[in-house]
Design a protein around this motif. Structure first.
Motif, PDB file in Angstrom:
ATOM      1  N   ARG A   1       0.857  -1.179   0.000  1.00 51.05           N
ATOM      2  CA  ARG A   1       0.000   0.000   0.000  1.00 51.05           C
ATOM      3  C   ARG A   1       0.894   1.230   0.000  1.00 51.05           C
ATOM      4  O   ARG A   1       1.653   1.453   0.931  1.00 51.05           O
ATOM      5  N   VAL A   2       0.814   2.016  -1.076  1.00 53.07           N
ATOM      6  CA  VAL A   2       1.662   3.194  -1.241  1.00 53.07           C
ATOM      7  C   VAL A   2       0.859   4.422  -0.852  1.00 53.07           C
ATOM      8  O   VAL A   2      -0.243   4.634  -1.357  1.00 53.07           O
ATOM      9  N   LYS A   3       1.437   5.212   0.029  1.00 48.06           N
ATOM     10  CA  LYS A   3       0.784   6.449   0.467  1.00 48.06           C
ATOM     11  C   LYS A   3       1.619   7.638   0.020  1.00 48.06           C
ATOM     12  O   LYS A   3       2.757   7.476  -0.425  1.00 48.06           O
ATOM     13  N   GLN A   4       1.067   8.804   0.166  1.00 39.59           N
ATOM     14  CA  GLN A   4       1.750  10.019  -0.267  1.00 39.59           C
ATOM     15  C   GLN A   4       3.112  10.167   0.405  1.00 39.59           C
ATOM     16  O   GLN A   4       4.081  10.586  -0.213  1.00 39.59           O
ATOM     17  N   GLY A   5       3.241   9.780   1.651  1.00 37.88           N
ATOM     18  CA  GLY A   5       4.489   9.936   2.385  1.00 37.88           C
ATOM     19  C   GLY A   5       5.410   8.730   2.328  1.00 37.88           C
ATOM     20  O   GLY A   5       6.470   8.733   2.944  1.00 37.88           O
ATOM     21  N   SER A   6       5.033   7.685   1.580  1.00 36.45           N
ATOM     22  CA  SER A   6       5.878   6.493   1.492  1.00 36.45           C
ATOM     23  C   SER A   6       7.200   6.820   0.815  1.00 36.45           C
ATOM     24  O   SER A   6       7.261   7.648  -0.090  1.00 36.45           O
ATOM     25  N   LYS A   7       8.246   6.141   1.247  1.00 32.95           N
ATOM     26  CA  LYS A   7       9.571   6.298   0.647  1.00 32.95           C
ATOM     27  C   LYS A   7       9.742   5.231  -0.425  1.00 32.95           C
ATOM     28  O   LYS A   7       9.694   4.029  -0.134  1.00 32.95           O
TER      29      LYS A   7
ATOM     30  N   ARG B   1     -15.724  10.151  -3.553  1.00 32.88           N
ATOM     31  CA  ARG B   1     -15.136   9.149  -4.439  1.00 32.88           C
ATOM     32  C   ARG B   1     -13.700   9.586  -4.708  1.00 32.88           C
ATOM     33  O   ARG B   1     -13.460  10.627  -5.307  1.00 32.88           O
ATOM     34  N   ILE B   2     -12.768   8.760  -4.271  1.00 31.13           N
ATOM     35  CA  ILE B   2     -11.346   9.063  -4.404  1.00 31.13           C
ATOM     36  C   ILE B   2     -10.762   8.161  -5.489  1.00 31.13           C
ATOM     37  O   ILE B   2     -10.953   6.939  -5.448  1.00 31.13           O
ATOM     38  N   PRO B   3     -10.031   8.715  -6.471  1.00 25.72           N
ATOM     39  CA  PRO B   3      -9.411   7.852  -7.489  1.00 25.72           C
ATOM     40  C   PRO B   3      -8.359   6.946  -6.849  1.00 25.72           C
ATOM     41  O   PRO B   3      -7.653   7.351  -5.916  1.00 25.72           O
ATOM     42  N   ALA B   4      -8.276   5.726  -7.337  1.00 24.35           N
ATOM     43  CA  ALA B   4      -7.326   4.750  -6.803  1.00 24.35           C
ATOM     44  C   ALA B   4      -6.841   3.845  -7.931  1.00 24.35           C
ATOM     45  O   ALA B   4      -7.455   3.777  -9.000  1.00 24.35           O
ATOM     46  N   ILE B   5      -5.734   3.159  -7.679  1.00 29.13           N
ATOM     47  CA  ILE B   5      -5.159   2.262  -8.684  1.00 29.13           C
ATOM     48  C   ILE B   5      -4.629   1.012  -7.996  1.00 29.13           C
ATOM     49  O   ILE B   5      -4.122   1.082  -6.871  1.00 29.13           O
TER      50      ILE B   5
ATOM     51  N   ARG C   1      -3.449  11.216  -3.642  1.00 26.07           N
ATOM     52  CA  ARG C   1      -2.119  11.743  -3.965  1.00 26.07           C
ATOM     53  C   ARG C   1      -1.032  10.670  -3.991  1.00 26.07           C
ATOM     54  O   ARG C   1       0.094  10.941  -4.393  1.00 26.07           O
ATOM     55  N   GLY C   2      -1.353   9.452  -3.590  1.00 33.26           N
ATOM     56  CA  GLY C   2      -0.384   8.360  -3.630  1.00 33.26           C
ATOM     57  C   GLY C   2      -0.330   7.643  -4.968  1.00 33.26           C
ATOM     58  O   GLY C   2       0.518   6.771  -5.169  1.00 33.26           O
ATOM     59  N   ILE C   3      -1.196   8.002  -5.907  1.00 34.12           N
ATOM     60  CA  ILE C   3      -1.240   7.314  -7.195  1.00 34.12           C
ATOM     61  C   ILE C   3       0.065   7.502  -7.966  1.00 34.12           C
ATOM     62  O   ILE C   3       0.617   6.556  -8.522  1.00 34.12           O
ATOM     63  N   THR C   4       0.575   8.713  -8.020  1.00 39.26           N
ATOM     64  CA  THR C   4       1.804   8.955  -8.791  1.00 39.26           C
ATOM     65  C   THR C   4       2.970   8.169  -8.212  1.00 39.26           C
ATOM     66  O   THR C   4       3.768   7.612  -8.966  1.00 39.26           O
ATOM     67  N   LYS C   5       3.076   8.114  -6.918  1.00 42.78           N
ATOM     68  CA  LYS C   5       4.166   7.366  -6.290  1.00 42.78           C
ATOM     69  C   LYS C   5       3.992   5.867  -6.543  1.00 42.78           C
ATOM     70  O   LYS C   5       4.976   5.150  -6.727  1.00 42.78           O
ATOM     71  N   THR C   6       2.757   5.387  -6.599  1.00 42.48           N
ATOM     72  CA  THR C   6       2.492   3.984  -6.904  1.00 42.48           C
ATOM     73  C   THR C   6       3.002   3.646  -8.296  1.00 42.48           C
ATOM     74  O   THR C   6       3.695   2.644  -8.499  1.00 42.48           O
ATOM     75  N   ILE C   7       2.668   4.473  -9.267  1.00 43.43           N
ATOM     76  CA  ILE C   7       3.097   4.239 -10.647  1.00 43.43           C
ATOM     77  C   ILE C   7       4.616   4.325 -10.760  1.00 43.43           C
ATOM     78  O   ILE C   7       5.244   3.523 -11.460  1.00 43.43           O
TER      79      ILE C   7
END
Length: 162
Positions: free
Chosen positions: A23-29, A106-110, A60-66
């Motif tokens: 699970r990738v969050k906005q603050g994940s490294k 509704r929050i976008p997710a991937i 906001r974690g979507i970009t970091k996930t990709i």
């Protein structure tokens, strides 16, 4: 149209029991996430080794996930990818009107599945493994400007590299 999924379900059916979920969050490294996944893909024992990993991120974690997925695909060869984009439901208490009113957002997710094993190529969101770069170049681009590159100098002159 994108589907709306509750938190307790997921859009990729049929995952193996030992699939690693990240699970990738906005603050994940990114470095920490990739270190964990790479170690598990190259595990020293069969019970520690994985063949599939699912990266999930929302908002906001979507970009970091990709970003994690793209870096991992370049470091581990032959990964099949299956991506699912959807909306996640989230309840939020209303601050404006009556305090007891709950709004549904509704929050976008991937969800992105990376697998060493082949996946169904007919499944929407499937991407085949990337081909390896040619051996002659070592997979690296030559240093310096490309042959048709032009550069604007500070004095207004155009320098051409042909």
């Amino acid at each position: 149209m994108l589907a709306v999924i509750s938190d307790n379900s997921h859009p990729i059916p049929g995952l193996t029991p030992n699939t690693l979920h990240m699970r990738v969050k906005q603050g994940s490294k990114i470095h920490n996430l990739l270190r964990i996944v790479t170690a598990r893909f190259q595990g020293d024992r069969d019970n520690n080794r994985i063949r599939q990993v699912v990266f999930t991120g929302s908002g906001r974690g979507i970009t970091k996930t990709i970003t994690c997925v793209e870096i991992l695909k370049r470091s581990v060869a032959g990964l099949h990818q299956l991506s699912k984009v959807y909306y996640k439901r989230a309840n939020q208490d209303s601050q404006r009107e009556t305090p007891s009113q709950v709004l549904e957002k509704r929050i976008p997710a991937i969800w992105i599945l990376l697998s060493k094993d082949p996946l169904d190529p007919l499944e929407p969101g499937y991407q085949a493994p990337q081909r390896a770069p040619p051996e002659s170049s070592g997979g690296l681009l030559p240093a310096g400007p490309s042959p048709k590159h032009k550069r604007l100098c500070l004095d207004g002159q155009i320098e051409s590299h042909l």
